[in-house]
Design a protein around this motif. Structure first.
Motif, mmCIF file in Angstrom:
data_model
loop_
_atom_site.group_PDB
_atom_site.id
_atom_site.type_symbol
_atom_site.label_atom_id
_atom_site.label_comp_id
_atom_site.label_asym_id
_atom_site.label_seq_id
_atom_site.Cartn_x
_atom_site.Cartn_y
_atom_site.Cartn_z
ATOM 1 N N LEU A 1 0.824 -1.199 0.000
ATOM 2 C CA LEU A 1 0.000 0.000 0.000
ATOM 3 C C LEU A 1 0.862 1.255 0.000
ATOM 4 O O LEU A 1 1.955 1.276 0.562
ATOM 5 C CB LEU A 1 -0.930 0.016 1.219
ATOM 6 N N ARG A 2 0.349 2.293 -0.633
ATOM 7 C CA ARG A 2 1.024 3.590 -0.676
ATOM 8 C C ARG A 2 0.228 4.602 0.145
ATOM 9 O O ARG A 2 -0.909 4.360 0.540
ATOM 10 C CB ARG A 2 1.125 4.072 -2.121
ATOM 11 N N ILE A 3 0.835 5.754 0.341
ATOM 12 C CA ILE A 3 0.198 6.803 1.134
ATOM 13 C C ILE A 3 0.440 8.137 0.442
ATOM 14 O O ILE A 3 1.462 8.320 -0.239
ATOM 15 C CB ILE A 3 0.745 6.789 2.576
ATOM 16 N N ASN A 4 -0.513 9.064 0.618
ATOM 17 C CA ASN A 4 -0.432 10.315 -0.128
ATOM 18 C C ASN A 4 0.102 11.481 0.677
ATOM 19 O O ASN A 4 1.049 12.154 0.290
ATOM 20 C CB ASN A 4 -1.813 10.671 -0.696
ATOM 21 N N THR A 5 -0.493 11.742 1.849
ATOM 22 C CA THR A 5 -0.074 12.895 2.661
ATOM 23 C C THR A 5 0.035 12.466 4.115
ATOM 24 O O THR A 5 -0.970 12.333 4.805
ATOM 25 C CB THR A 5 -1.073 14.057 2.542
ATOM 26 N N ALA A 6 1.261 12.232 4.562
ATOM 27 C CA ALA A 6 1.499 11.784 5.932
ATOM 28 C C ALA A 6 2.452 12.750 6.625
ATOM 29 O O ALA A 6 3.408 13.235 6.025
ATOM 30 C CB ALA A 6 2.081 10.371 5.933
ATOM 31 N N VAL A 7 2.184 12.998 7.899
ATOM 32 C CA VAL A 7 2.989 13.931 8.686
ATOM 33 C C VAL A 7 3.578 13.190 9.881
ATOM 34 O O VAL A 7 2.854 12.563 10.656
ATOM 35 C CB VAL A 7 2.140 15.113 9.189
ATOM 36 N N ASP A 8 4.893 13.271 10.021
ATOM 37 C CA ASP A 8 5.579 12.680 11.174
ATOM 38 C C ASP A 8 5.568 13.687 12.313
ATOM 39 O O ASP A 8 6.263 14.703 12.258
ATOM 40 C CB ASP A 8 7.015 12.318 10.793
ATOM 41 N N ILE A 9 4.766 13.424 13.347
ATOM 42 C CA ILE A 9 4.604 14.423 14.410
ATOM 43 C C ILE A 9 5.892 14.647 15.190
ATOM 44 O O ILE A 9 6.117 15.725 15.747
ATOM 45 C CB ILE A 9 3.448 14.054 15.366
ATOM 46 N N LEU A 10 6.776 13.642 15.251
ATOM 47 C CA LEU A 10 8.018 13.797 16.010
ATOM 48 C C LEU A 10 8.959 14.818 15.379
ATOM 49 O O LEU A 10 9.886 15.296 16.028
ATOM 50 C CB LEU A 10 8.729 12.446 16.126
ATOM 51 N N SER A 11 8.724 15.148 14.114
ATOM 52 C CA SER A 11 9.609 16.092 13.426
ATOM 53 C C SER A 11 9.505 17.507 13.958
ATOM 54 O O SER A 11 10.322 18.361 13.610
ATOM 55 C CB SER A 11 9.323 16.077 11.920
ATOM 56 N N VAL A 12 8.501 17.792 14.807
ATOM 57 C CA VAL A 12 8.414 19.140 15.382
ATOM 58 C C VAL A 12 9.394 19.315 16.530
ATOM 59 O O VAL A 12 9.658 20.443 16.958
ATOM 60 C CB VAL A 12 6.990 19.457 15.888
ATOM 61 N N SER A 13 9.925 18.236 17.059
ATOM 62 C CA SER A 13 10.790 18.314 18.236
ATOM 63 C C SER A 13 12.262 18.337 17.832
ATOM 64 O O SER A 13 12.660 17.707 16.851
ATOM 65 C CB SER A 13 10.529 17.115 19.155
ATOM 66 N N VAL A 14 13.058 19.057 18.608
ATOM 67 C CA VAL A 14 14.501 19.080 18.378
ATOM 68 C C VAL A 14 15.212 18.037 19.235
ATOM 69 O O VAL A 14 16.419 17.840 19.110
ATOM 70 C CB VAL A 14 15.087 20.477 18.673
ATOM 71 N N SER A 15 14.477 17.364 20.119
ATOM 72 C CA SER A 15 15.054 16.327 20.970
ATOM 73 C C SER A 15 15.253 15.050 20.169
ATOM 74 O O SER A 15 14.711 14.887 19.071
ATOM 75 C CB SER A 15 14.152 16.044 22.176
ATOM 76 N N ASP A 16 16.032 14.127 20.714
ATOM 77 C CA ASP A 16 16.187 12.809 20.130
ATOM 78 C C ASP A 16 14.809 12.209 19.900
ATOM 79 O O ASP A 16 14.017 12.077 20.837
ATOM 80 C CB ASP A 16 17.012 11.940 21.095
ATOM 81 N N ARG A 17 14.490 11.820 18.664
ATOM 82 C CA ARG A 17 13.127 11.423 18.327
ATOM 83 C C ARG A 17 12.679 10.153 19.035
ATOM 84 O O ARG A 17 11.488 9.868 19.093
ATOM 85 C CB ARG A 17 12.938 11.282 16.817
ATOM 86 N N ARG A 18 13.613 9.386 19.587
ATOM 87 C CA ARG A 18 13.229 8.198 20.341
ATOM 88 C C ARG A 18 13.025 8.494 21.828
ATOM 89 O O ARG A 18 12.683 7.606 22.591
ATOM 90 C CB ARG A 18 14.296 7.113 20.186
ATOM 91 N N SER A 19 13.234 9.721 22.245
ATOM 92 C CA SER A 19 13.164 10.054 23.665
ATOM 93 C C SER A 19 11.736 10.385 24.080
ATOM 94 O O SER A 19 10.881 10.764 23.263
ATOM 95 C CB SER A 19 14.065 11.254 23.988
ATOM 96 N N LEU A 20 11.479 10.258 25.379
ATOM 97 C CA LEU A 20 10.178 10.642 25.918
ATOM 98 C C LEU A 20 9.956 12.140 25.751
ATOM 99 O O LEU A 20 8.825 12.590 25.518
ATOM 100 C CB LEU A 20 10.089 10.240 27.394
ATOM 101 N N GLU A 21 11.034 12.924 25.845
ATOM 102 C CA GLU A 21 10.915 14.373 25.685
ATOM 103 C C GLU A 21 10.367 14.727 24.300
ATOM 104 O O GLU A 21 9.509 15.610 24.159
ATOM 105 C CB GLU A 21 12.273 15.044 25.891
ATOM 106 N N ALA A 22 10.848 14.029 23.269
ATOM 107 C CA ALA A 22 10.366 14.294 21.913
ATOM 108 C C ALA A 22 8.898 13.927 21.772
ATOM 109 O O ALA A 22 8.116 14.655 21.140
ATOM 110 C CB ALA A 22 11.204 13.512 20.903
ATOM 111 N N THR A 23 8.498 12.801 22.356
ATOM 112 C CA THR A 23 7.097 12.385 22.294
ATOM 113 C C THR A 23 6.197 13.387 23.001
ATOM 114 O O THR A 23 5.138 13.768 22.488
ATOM 115 C CB THR A 23 6.925 10.992 22.921
ATOM 116 N N MET A 24 6.617 13.823 24.194
ATOM 117 C CA MET A 24 5.828 14.809 24.943
ATOM 118 C C MET A 24 5.709 16.110 24.156
ATOM 119 O O MET A 24 4.616 16.705 24.074
ATOM 120 C CB MET A 24 6.488 15.066 26.297
#
Length: 750
Positions: free
Chosen positions: A135-158
């Motif tokens: 399956l393909r996708i047309n318009t997807a947004v990675d919400i973690l990209s708004v954070s400057v923290s390590d994307r695997r960290s709890l800080e980035a998720t928060m």
């Protein structure tokens, strides 16, 4: 699975929100009506998406959510018989069949231009959609990209979900920390709802507006397939990382004035590491009183670890066990690889414009090679004043130093004993002495030990115009003894920095640098790469490196990289005739001939360790009875003046053997190795500790087993259990086949 519907009360945000209705279906039961209900409830076309994964990392379900409704769709695992009907042209990806339900989901949600999908780690979701569901996708947004923290960290998720003032931090941590196979329908629905809820906050919506969208429906198959493979291989390796392991430490400890516990680690592989999400459990005993306290690693310096603990601990007590709970952080190289994949999906990095990426992952595309340093007017010439290179070695050196486009990506395959290191040394020497004065060479391997081995071999053959970069974490207080011969070229990572003048003094005009592949992902290495650009890269023991691990290097040094040379052999060979002939038959399809002075079967022996039993040691294995026997063998070999090394598949066994050698006052430094770290090395006499007596484990990997069996120049003795190798689970392995070939006379009893 039948169609069900239930309500889900969310508890991620501090402010109260009403329950949401969840529909739970499988891919054959999903309907246009269910999708329409979801779409009608979407505000501004925003839909949250989340996924669950099986233990093999394949995508198992998708959740789509609005503020009031969620739809969870479960997908069937691909079956081999279905894949057989999907045969495509050679060299193309095979994909599972697309069911009507999947097509409906793609048309109505994934590729609907009026729907915007927001998700946590959506890069993994979109690649799973392609790889597992076609399956393909047309318009997807990675919400973690708004954070400057390590994307695997709890800080980035928060940060991505709206900030700590809005969220129940502990609930967020639990919700987004599930391992493969652990997440429930409730979990995935709530994850999707939380991402959608975040978009509803006006200030968050404005932040998301600046993020590049992912649209795989416009991405070529060849590009998407490469990204999917790189990502999935990394996921599988990460899923194998333990979430709980025992740290080997000294029994005693001290307490600082601030109340922190000071521990001394005794094994590098299980050392305590600083990680904000891992918890250290310390079990202690004072008299008959047992207690357990928890804390976090506050400071690490070599073997010394300072733990910030909560609760009282008795200074006169004894440490019984120290356990780390939680998965370790991604390495710098792993994080960089994930970053490159995400940016490629978002379209901010065009990997198909990278010629070296195309040459490895998309060779069908037209490649435009970058210009060479110094042009083609000053090619290198083979420098071999002593005439020691034979014809094949000379030809290999010619190809390595060549500036022709056909040699920009080069594979040199050679069994042990054919002079790969001689070829490397001659190639580097030729480039430095006869090539353009600005040509540089980086010699790279997977592990610190492998890089150290290259440096020592270059030193032995008289080439010393290089520098060796080593991580402080590996060297200080752990492996300093390994580098005694290399002080003249040694640069440790804590010496990095200080500006261009300080770095220039360290380099002393060298044009050849040795380091691990992961070191090239270290941000602080840029001062070195400015003065010694990454132009020609030679990878030794290249068969140890997963192909996706090259991605950070290709992206980071795309503007300087001119040539990649891969040297190694996924098979090995160097031994007495009785071993060499066996390996030729079972590994090389009888295409490799052995020339050796030793032709007696006595060169390969098996020692039956009666009473030896495998024992679990953290995430590794030990066999105490084998250790006792091996120490006695080492004593005999040492007294006879034999040059020997001990190798074993398991690092826990290696650590215990090394400790017992030291206690027995026998040579212990540089004596015992695990198999992977000894690849590319050899010794006159090899003692093998097989360890396992019940499970096959390591022995299922024929390539690594082959490495283990091909290290000796004169003799090898394998310590194991007779019945396990000849009648048990190991009988069908390469070791079992070797035992059959050697016959009953090869077995020795204690």
């Amino acid at each position: 699975m039948t169609h069900t519907s239930f309500t889900l009360q969310q508890n991620v945000y501090k402010a109260h929100h009403g329950p949401i209705t969840v529909e739970d279906v499988d891919e054959n039961s999903v309907s246009s009506l269910a999708l329409q209900r979801l779409i009608d409830s979407a505000q501004g076309g925003a839909v949250g998406v989340a996924a669950t994964y099986r233990t093999d990392c394949t995508l198992s379900s998708l959740a789509f959510a609005t503020l009031t409704r969620a739809l969870v769709v479960h997908f069937f695992a691909a079956k081999k018989q279905n894949l057989q009907h999907q045969q495509k042209k050679k060299g193309q990806e095979q994909h599972p069949p697309v069911s009507p339900g999947r097509t409906l989901i793609q048309d109505r949600i994934l590729c609907d231009p009026d729907i915007r999908l927001y998700g946590y780690r959506i890069d993994r979701i979109v690649l799973g959609l392609y790889l597992d569901l076609s399956l393909r996708i047309n318009t997807a947004v990675d919400i973690l990209s708004v954070s400057v923290s390590d994307r695997r960290s709890l800080e980035a998720t928060m940060d991505a979900l709206g900030g700590e003032l809005l969220l129940q931090k502990q609930n967020v941590k639990v919700l987004f920390s599930h391992r493969e196979g652990d997440a429930t329908t409730n979990d995935v629905a709530l994850q999707a709802w939380a991402t959608c809820r975040t978009v509803a906050f006006p200030y968050m919506a404005s932040r998301f507006a600046g993020i590049s969208r992912i649209a795989t429906d416009a991405m070529p198959d060849v590009h998407l397939s490469a990204l999917a493979k790189i990502s999935r291989d990394a996921e599988i390796l990460e899923s194998l990382k333990p979430t709980k392991f025992v740290n080997n430490v000294q029994g005693g400890f001290s307490i600082s004035k601030a109340g922190n516990v000071n521990l001394e680690c005794t094994r590098f592989r299980t050392r305590i590491m600083k990680n904000r999400d891992q918890v250290i459990h310390i079990e202690t005993q004072k008299g008959d009183r047992l207690s357990t306290i928890a804390g976090h690693a506050r400071h690490i310096n070599g073997r010394q670890a300072q733990i910030d603990v909560k609760g009282a601990i008795h200074a006169s007590g004894k440490v019984l066990r120290v356990t780390t709970i939680g998965k370790e952080d991604l390495t710098a190289a792993e994080s960089y690889r994930e970053f490159v994949v995400l940016k490629a999906l978002q379209g901010t990095i065009m990997l198909t414009h990278f010629p070296f990426f195309c040459s490895i992952w998309a060779p069908s595309l037209k490649i435009s090679w970058p210009p060479l340093t110094g042009g083609t007017s000053s090619p290198s010439f083979v420098y071999d004043p002593s005439g020691t290179l034979d014809h094949s070695q000379y030809e290999a050196v010619e190809r390595i130093i060549s500036q022709a486009d056909r040699d920009r990506v080069l594979l040199i395959q050679g069994p042990p004993g054919t002079g790969k290191t001689t070829v490397i040394a001659a190639s580097v020497d030729s480039i430095v002495r006869t090539g353009h004065k600005d040509r540089t060479v980086w010699l790279v391997a997977q592990s610190n030990v492998a890089v150290k081995n290259i440096a020592e071999k270059l030193d032995k053959v008289g080439f010393r115009e290089f520098k060796l970069l080593v991580s402080k974490d590996f060297h200080y207080d752990w492996h300093e003894h390994l580098y005694e011969r290399l002080e003249h070229c040694f640069i440790r990572s804590d010496m990095f920095g200080g500006g261009p003048v300080a770095v220039s003094r360290l380099l002393l005009d060298t044009r050849v640098i040795l380091c691990t592949l992961s070191m090239l992902s270290n941000p602080r290495i840029e001062e070195f790469t400015r003065q010694v650009p990454v132009q020609t890269v030679i990878f030794d023991e290249a068969s140890q490196i997963e192909v996706g691990d090259y991605l950070p290097l290709l992206q980071r040094f795309q503007h300087n990289l001119q040539k990649m040379v891969f040297i190694g052999d996924d098979k090995q060979h160097r031994m007495p005739l009785v071993i060499g002939n066996f390996i030729s038959r079972h590994v090389y399809n009888q295409k490799l001939m052995t020339v050796h002075d030793i032709n007696s079967k006595a060169a390969c022996r098996f020692l039956n360790v009666q009473g030896g039993q495998e024992q679990k040691a953290g995430n590794s294995w030990i066999n105490p009875q084998e250790i006792i026997i091996i120490i006695e063998l080492a004593r005999i070999y040492h007294e006879q003046g034999k040059q020997f090394r001990i190798i074993t598949p398991y690092d826990a066994q290696r650590s215990m053997i090394e400790k017992q050698l030291e206690l027995a006052k026998l040579p212990w430094e540089d004596t015992c190795f695990n198999v992977d770290s000894f690849q590319g090395n050899e010794e006159d006499h090899i003692i093998v500790s097989l360890v396992r007596t019940q499970g096959v484990g390591f022995l299922t990997n024929a390539r690594r087993t082959n490495v283990m069996l091909t290290r000796c120049k004169k003799s090898m003795i394998i310590c194991t259990n007779h019945d396990f190798v000849t009648k048990g689970k190991a009988a069908g392995t390469l070791v079992g086949q070797l035992a059959v070939a050697m016959g009953p006379d090869a077995w020795l009893d204690i």
